[in-house]
Each structure stands twice: as structure tokens, then as C-alpha cells.
Design an enzyme around this catalytic site. Structure first.
Site, PDB file in Angstrom:
ATOM      1  N   VAL A 264       0.832  -1.199   0.000  1.00 27.39           N
ATOM      2  CA  VAL A 264       0.000   0.000   0.000  1.00 27.39           C
ATOM      3  C   VAL A 264       0.869   1.252   0.000  1.00 27.39           C
ATOM      4  O   VAL A 264       2.016   1.227   0.436  1.00 27.39           O
ATOM      5  CB  VAL A 264      -0.965   0.021   1.218  1.00 27.39           C
ATOM      6  CG1 VAL A 264      -1.869  -1.201   1.220  1.00 27.39           C
ATOM      7  CG2 VAL A 264      -0.214   0.113   2.534  1.00 27.39           C
ATOM      8  N   CYS A 265       0.283   2.323  -0.504  1.00 29.31           N
ATOM      9  CA  CYS A 265       0.894   3.656  -0.431  1.00 29.31           C
ATOM     10  C   CYS A 265      -0.252   4.644  -0.302  1.00 29.31           C
ATOM     11  O   CYS A 265      -1.357   4.262   0.085  1.00 29.31           O
ATOM     12  CB  CYS A 265       1.777   3.928  -1.654  1.00 29.31           C
ATOM     13  SG  CYS A 265       0.881   4.028  -3.208  1.00 29.31           S
ATOM     14  N   ARG A 266      -0.039   5.898  -0.630  1.00 31.83           N
ATOM     15  CA  ARG A 266      -1.112   6.888  -0.486  1.00 31.83           C
ATOM     16  C   ARG A 266      -2.216   6.698  -1.518  1.00 31.83           C
ATOM     17  O   ARG A 266      -3.393   6.700  -1.192  1.00 31.83           O
ATOM     18  CB  ARG A 266      -0.553   8.312  -0.559  1.00 31.83           C
ATOM     19  CG  ARG A 266      -1.629   9.373  -0.281  1.00 31.83           C
ATOM     20  CD  ARG A 266      -1.100  10.781  -0.384  1.00 31.83           C
ATOM     21  NE  ARG A 266      -0.620  11.009  -1.747  1.00 31.83           N
ATOM     22  CZ  ARG A 266       0.489  11.675  -2.065  1.00 31.83           C
ATOM     23  NH1 ARG A 266       1.233  12.199  -1.125  1.00 31.83           N
ATOM     24  NH2 ARG A 266       0.853  11.819  -3.316  1.00 31.83           N
TER      25      ARG A 266
END
Length: 153
Positions: free
Chosen positions: A110-112
Site C-alpha cells: 500500500v501507499c497513499r
């Protein structure tokens, strides 16, 4: 008892080679072998049982199943809010910290918003981590969907 004489023409007619049925069987066999070969020698992305990208809802199911969650955002973004029980390894540190990741578990990255997680997924798949996927929409969409987040280091 003498053998009946056969003419050259008769001999030529009896030397026809393999039957069409045999050729058909060989063709089917070659198709099967080719299919197995292609399946086993595909790229790491093709070998993975996980899709390249999953939705936030699918990621939440993986979260509930205790998949390993890797957050590749910066420390500052992480401190703002993150998914509980995830591991932070910023994308720019991933290549030097890859040994911290499990090879025997599914990894959801995951990231932003989903861009950096896709880059991390591709890197990890090239490094032999076949059970990896990235979450589309990122932690921002995770949070807006009402799934749990926490703040702080």
C-alpha cells in the site's frame, strides 16, 4: 511354398507411412506439451496467483485473513495515519531492506494512492516475491471507506 510375387506398384502402395490418426495424436500431444511449457515458464507476474492489483475491499479481506501488509510511503505520511499492524518500508529503502519481508506469505503493498505500491510490487516480483499485489486507491481510499487507521509512529 513360394511367396506370392508383388509388383513394385503393390509395394509402393503398402508403404504409406504413419496414418492420419497417428499424426492427429502427435499434434494434440505437442499442443499439450506447449501449453505446459508456456504455463511453467511464464514471467513472475504470470506465475503469481494474486492479481497485480486489488481493490480496497479485496485488500480488507486479505487484511482480515492476516496477509502481510507493506506500506511504502514516507515516515511522515505513516505518522499522519496508517493501517494498523502494517510494516513501513519506504519505497526508496525497499531494495536494501527486502530481506525483512516474508517469502512464505501473501504481501499486500500500500501507499497513499496506488502508484508507489505498484512500483514496489513490480520490484518485489522481479526479486522473487511471487505472492505480491498492490492495493488500488491506496491508504487514502482505505480510510475514506471506513476501514481502520491509526496515527503516530
Amino acid at each position: 511354398m513360394a511367396k506370392p510375387k508383388t509388383s513394385y506398384r503393390t509395394q509402393k502402395k503398402t508403404r504409406q507411412g504413419p496414418s492420419p490418426l497417428l499424426w492427429g495424436g502427435l499434434a494434440v500431444g505437442l499442443v499439450i506439451v506447449a501449453a505446459i511449457f508456456i504455463t511453467r515458464l511464464g514471467s513472475p507476474q504470470e506465475a503469481s496467483t494474486l492479481p497485480a492489483e486489488i481493490s480496497v475491499a479485496q485488500a480488507h479481506e486479505k487484511y482480515e485473513e492476516d496477509s502481510f501488509f507493506l506500506d511504502v510511503r514516507t515516515q511522515e505520511e505513516w505518522n499522519d495515519y496508517h493501517i494498523p499492524e502494517t510494516t513501513l518500508i519506504p519505497l526508496d529503502q525497499l531494495s536494501s531492506r527486502v530481506n525483512e519481508l516474508p517469502k512464505d506469505r501473501e504481501i499486500v503493498i500500500v501507499c497513499r494512492s496506488g502508484n508507489r505500491s505498484a512500483q514496489a510490487r513490480d520490484f518485489l516480483r522481479e526479486a522473487g516475491f511471487d505472492q505480491t499485489t498492490s492495493m488500488a486507491g491506496g491508504v487514502s481510499q482505505w480510510r475514506s471507506s471506513g476501514y481502520p487507521t491509526v496515527s503516530g509512529p
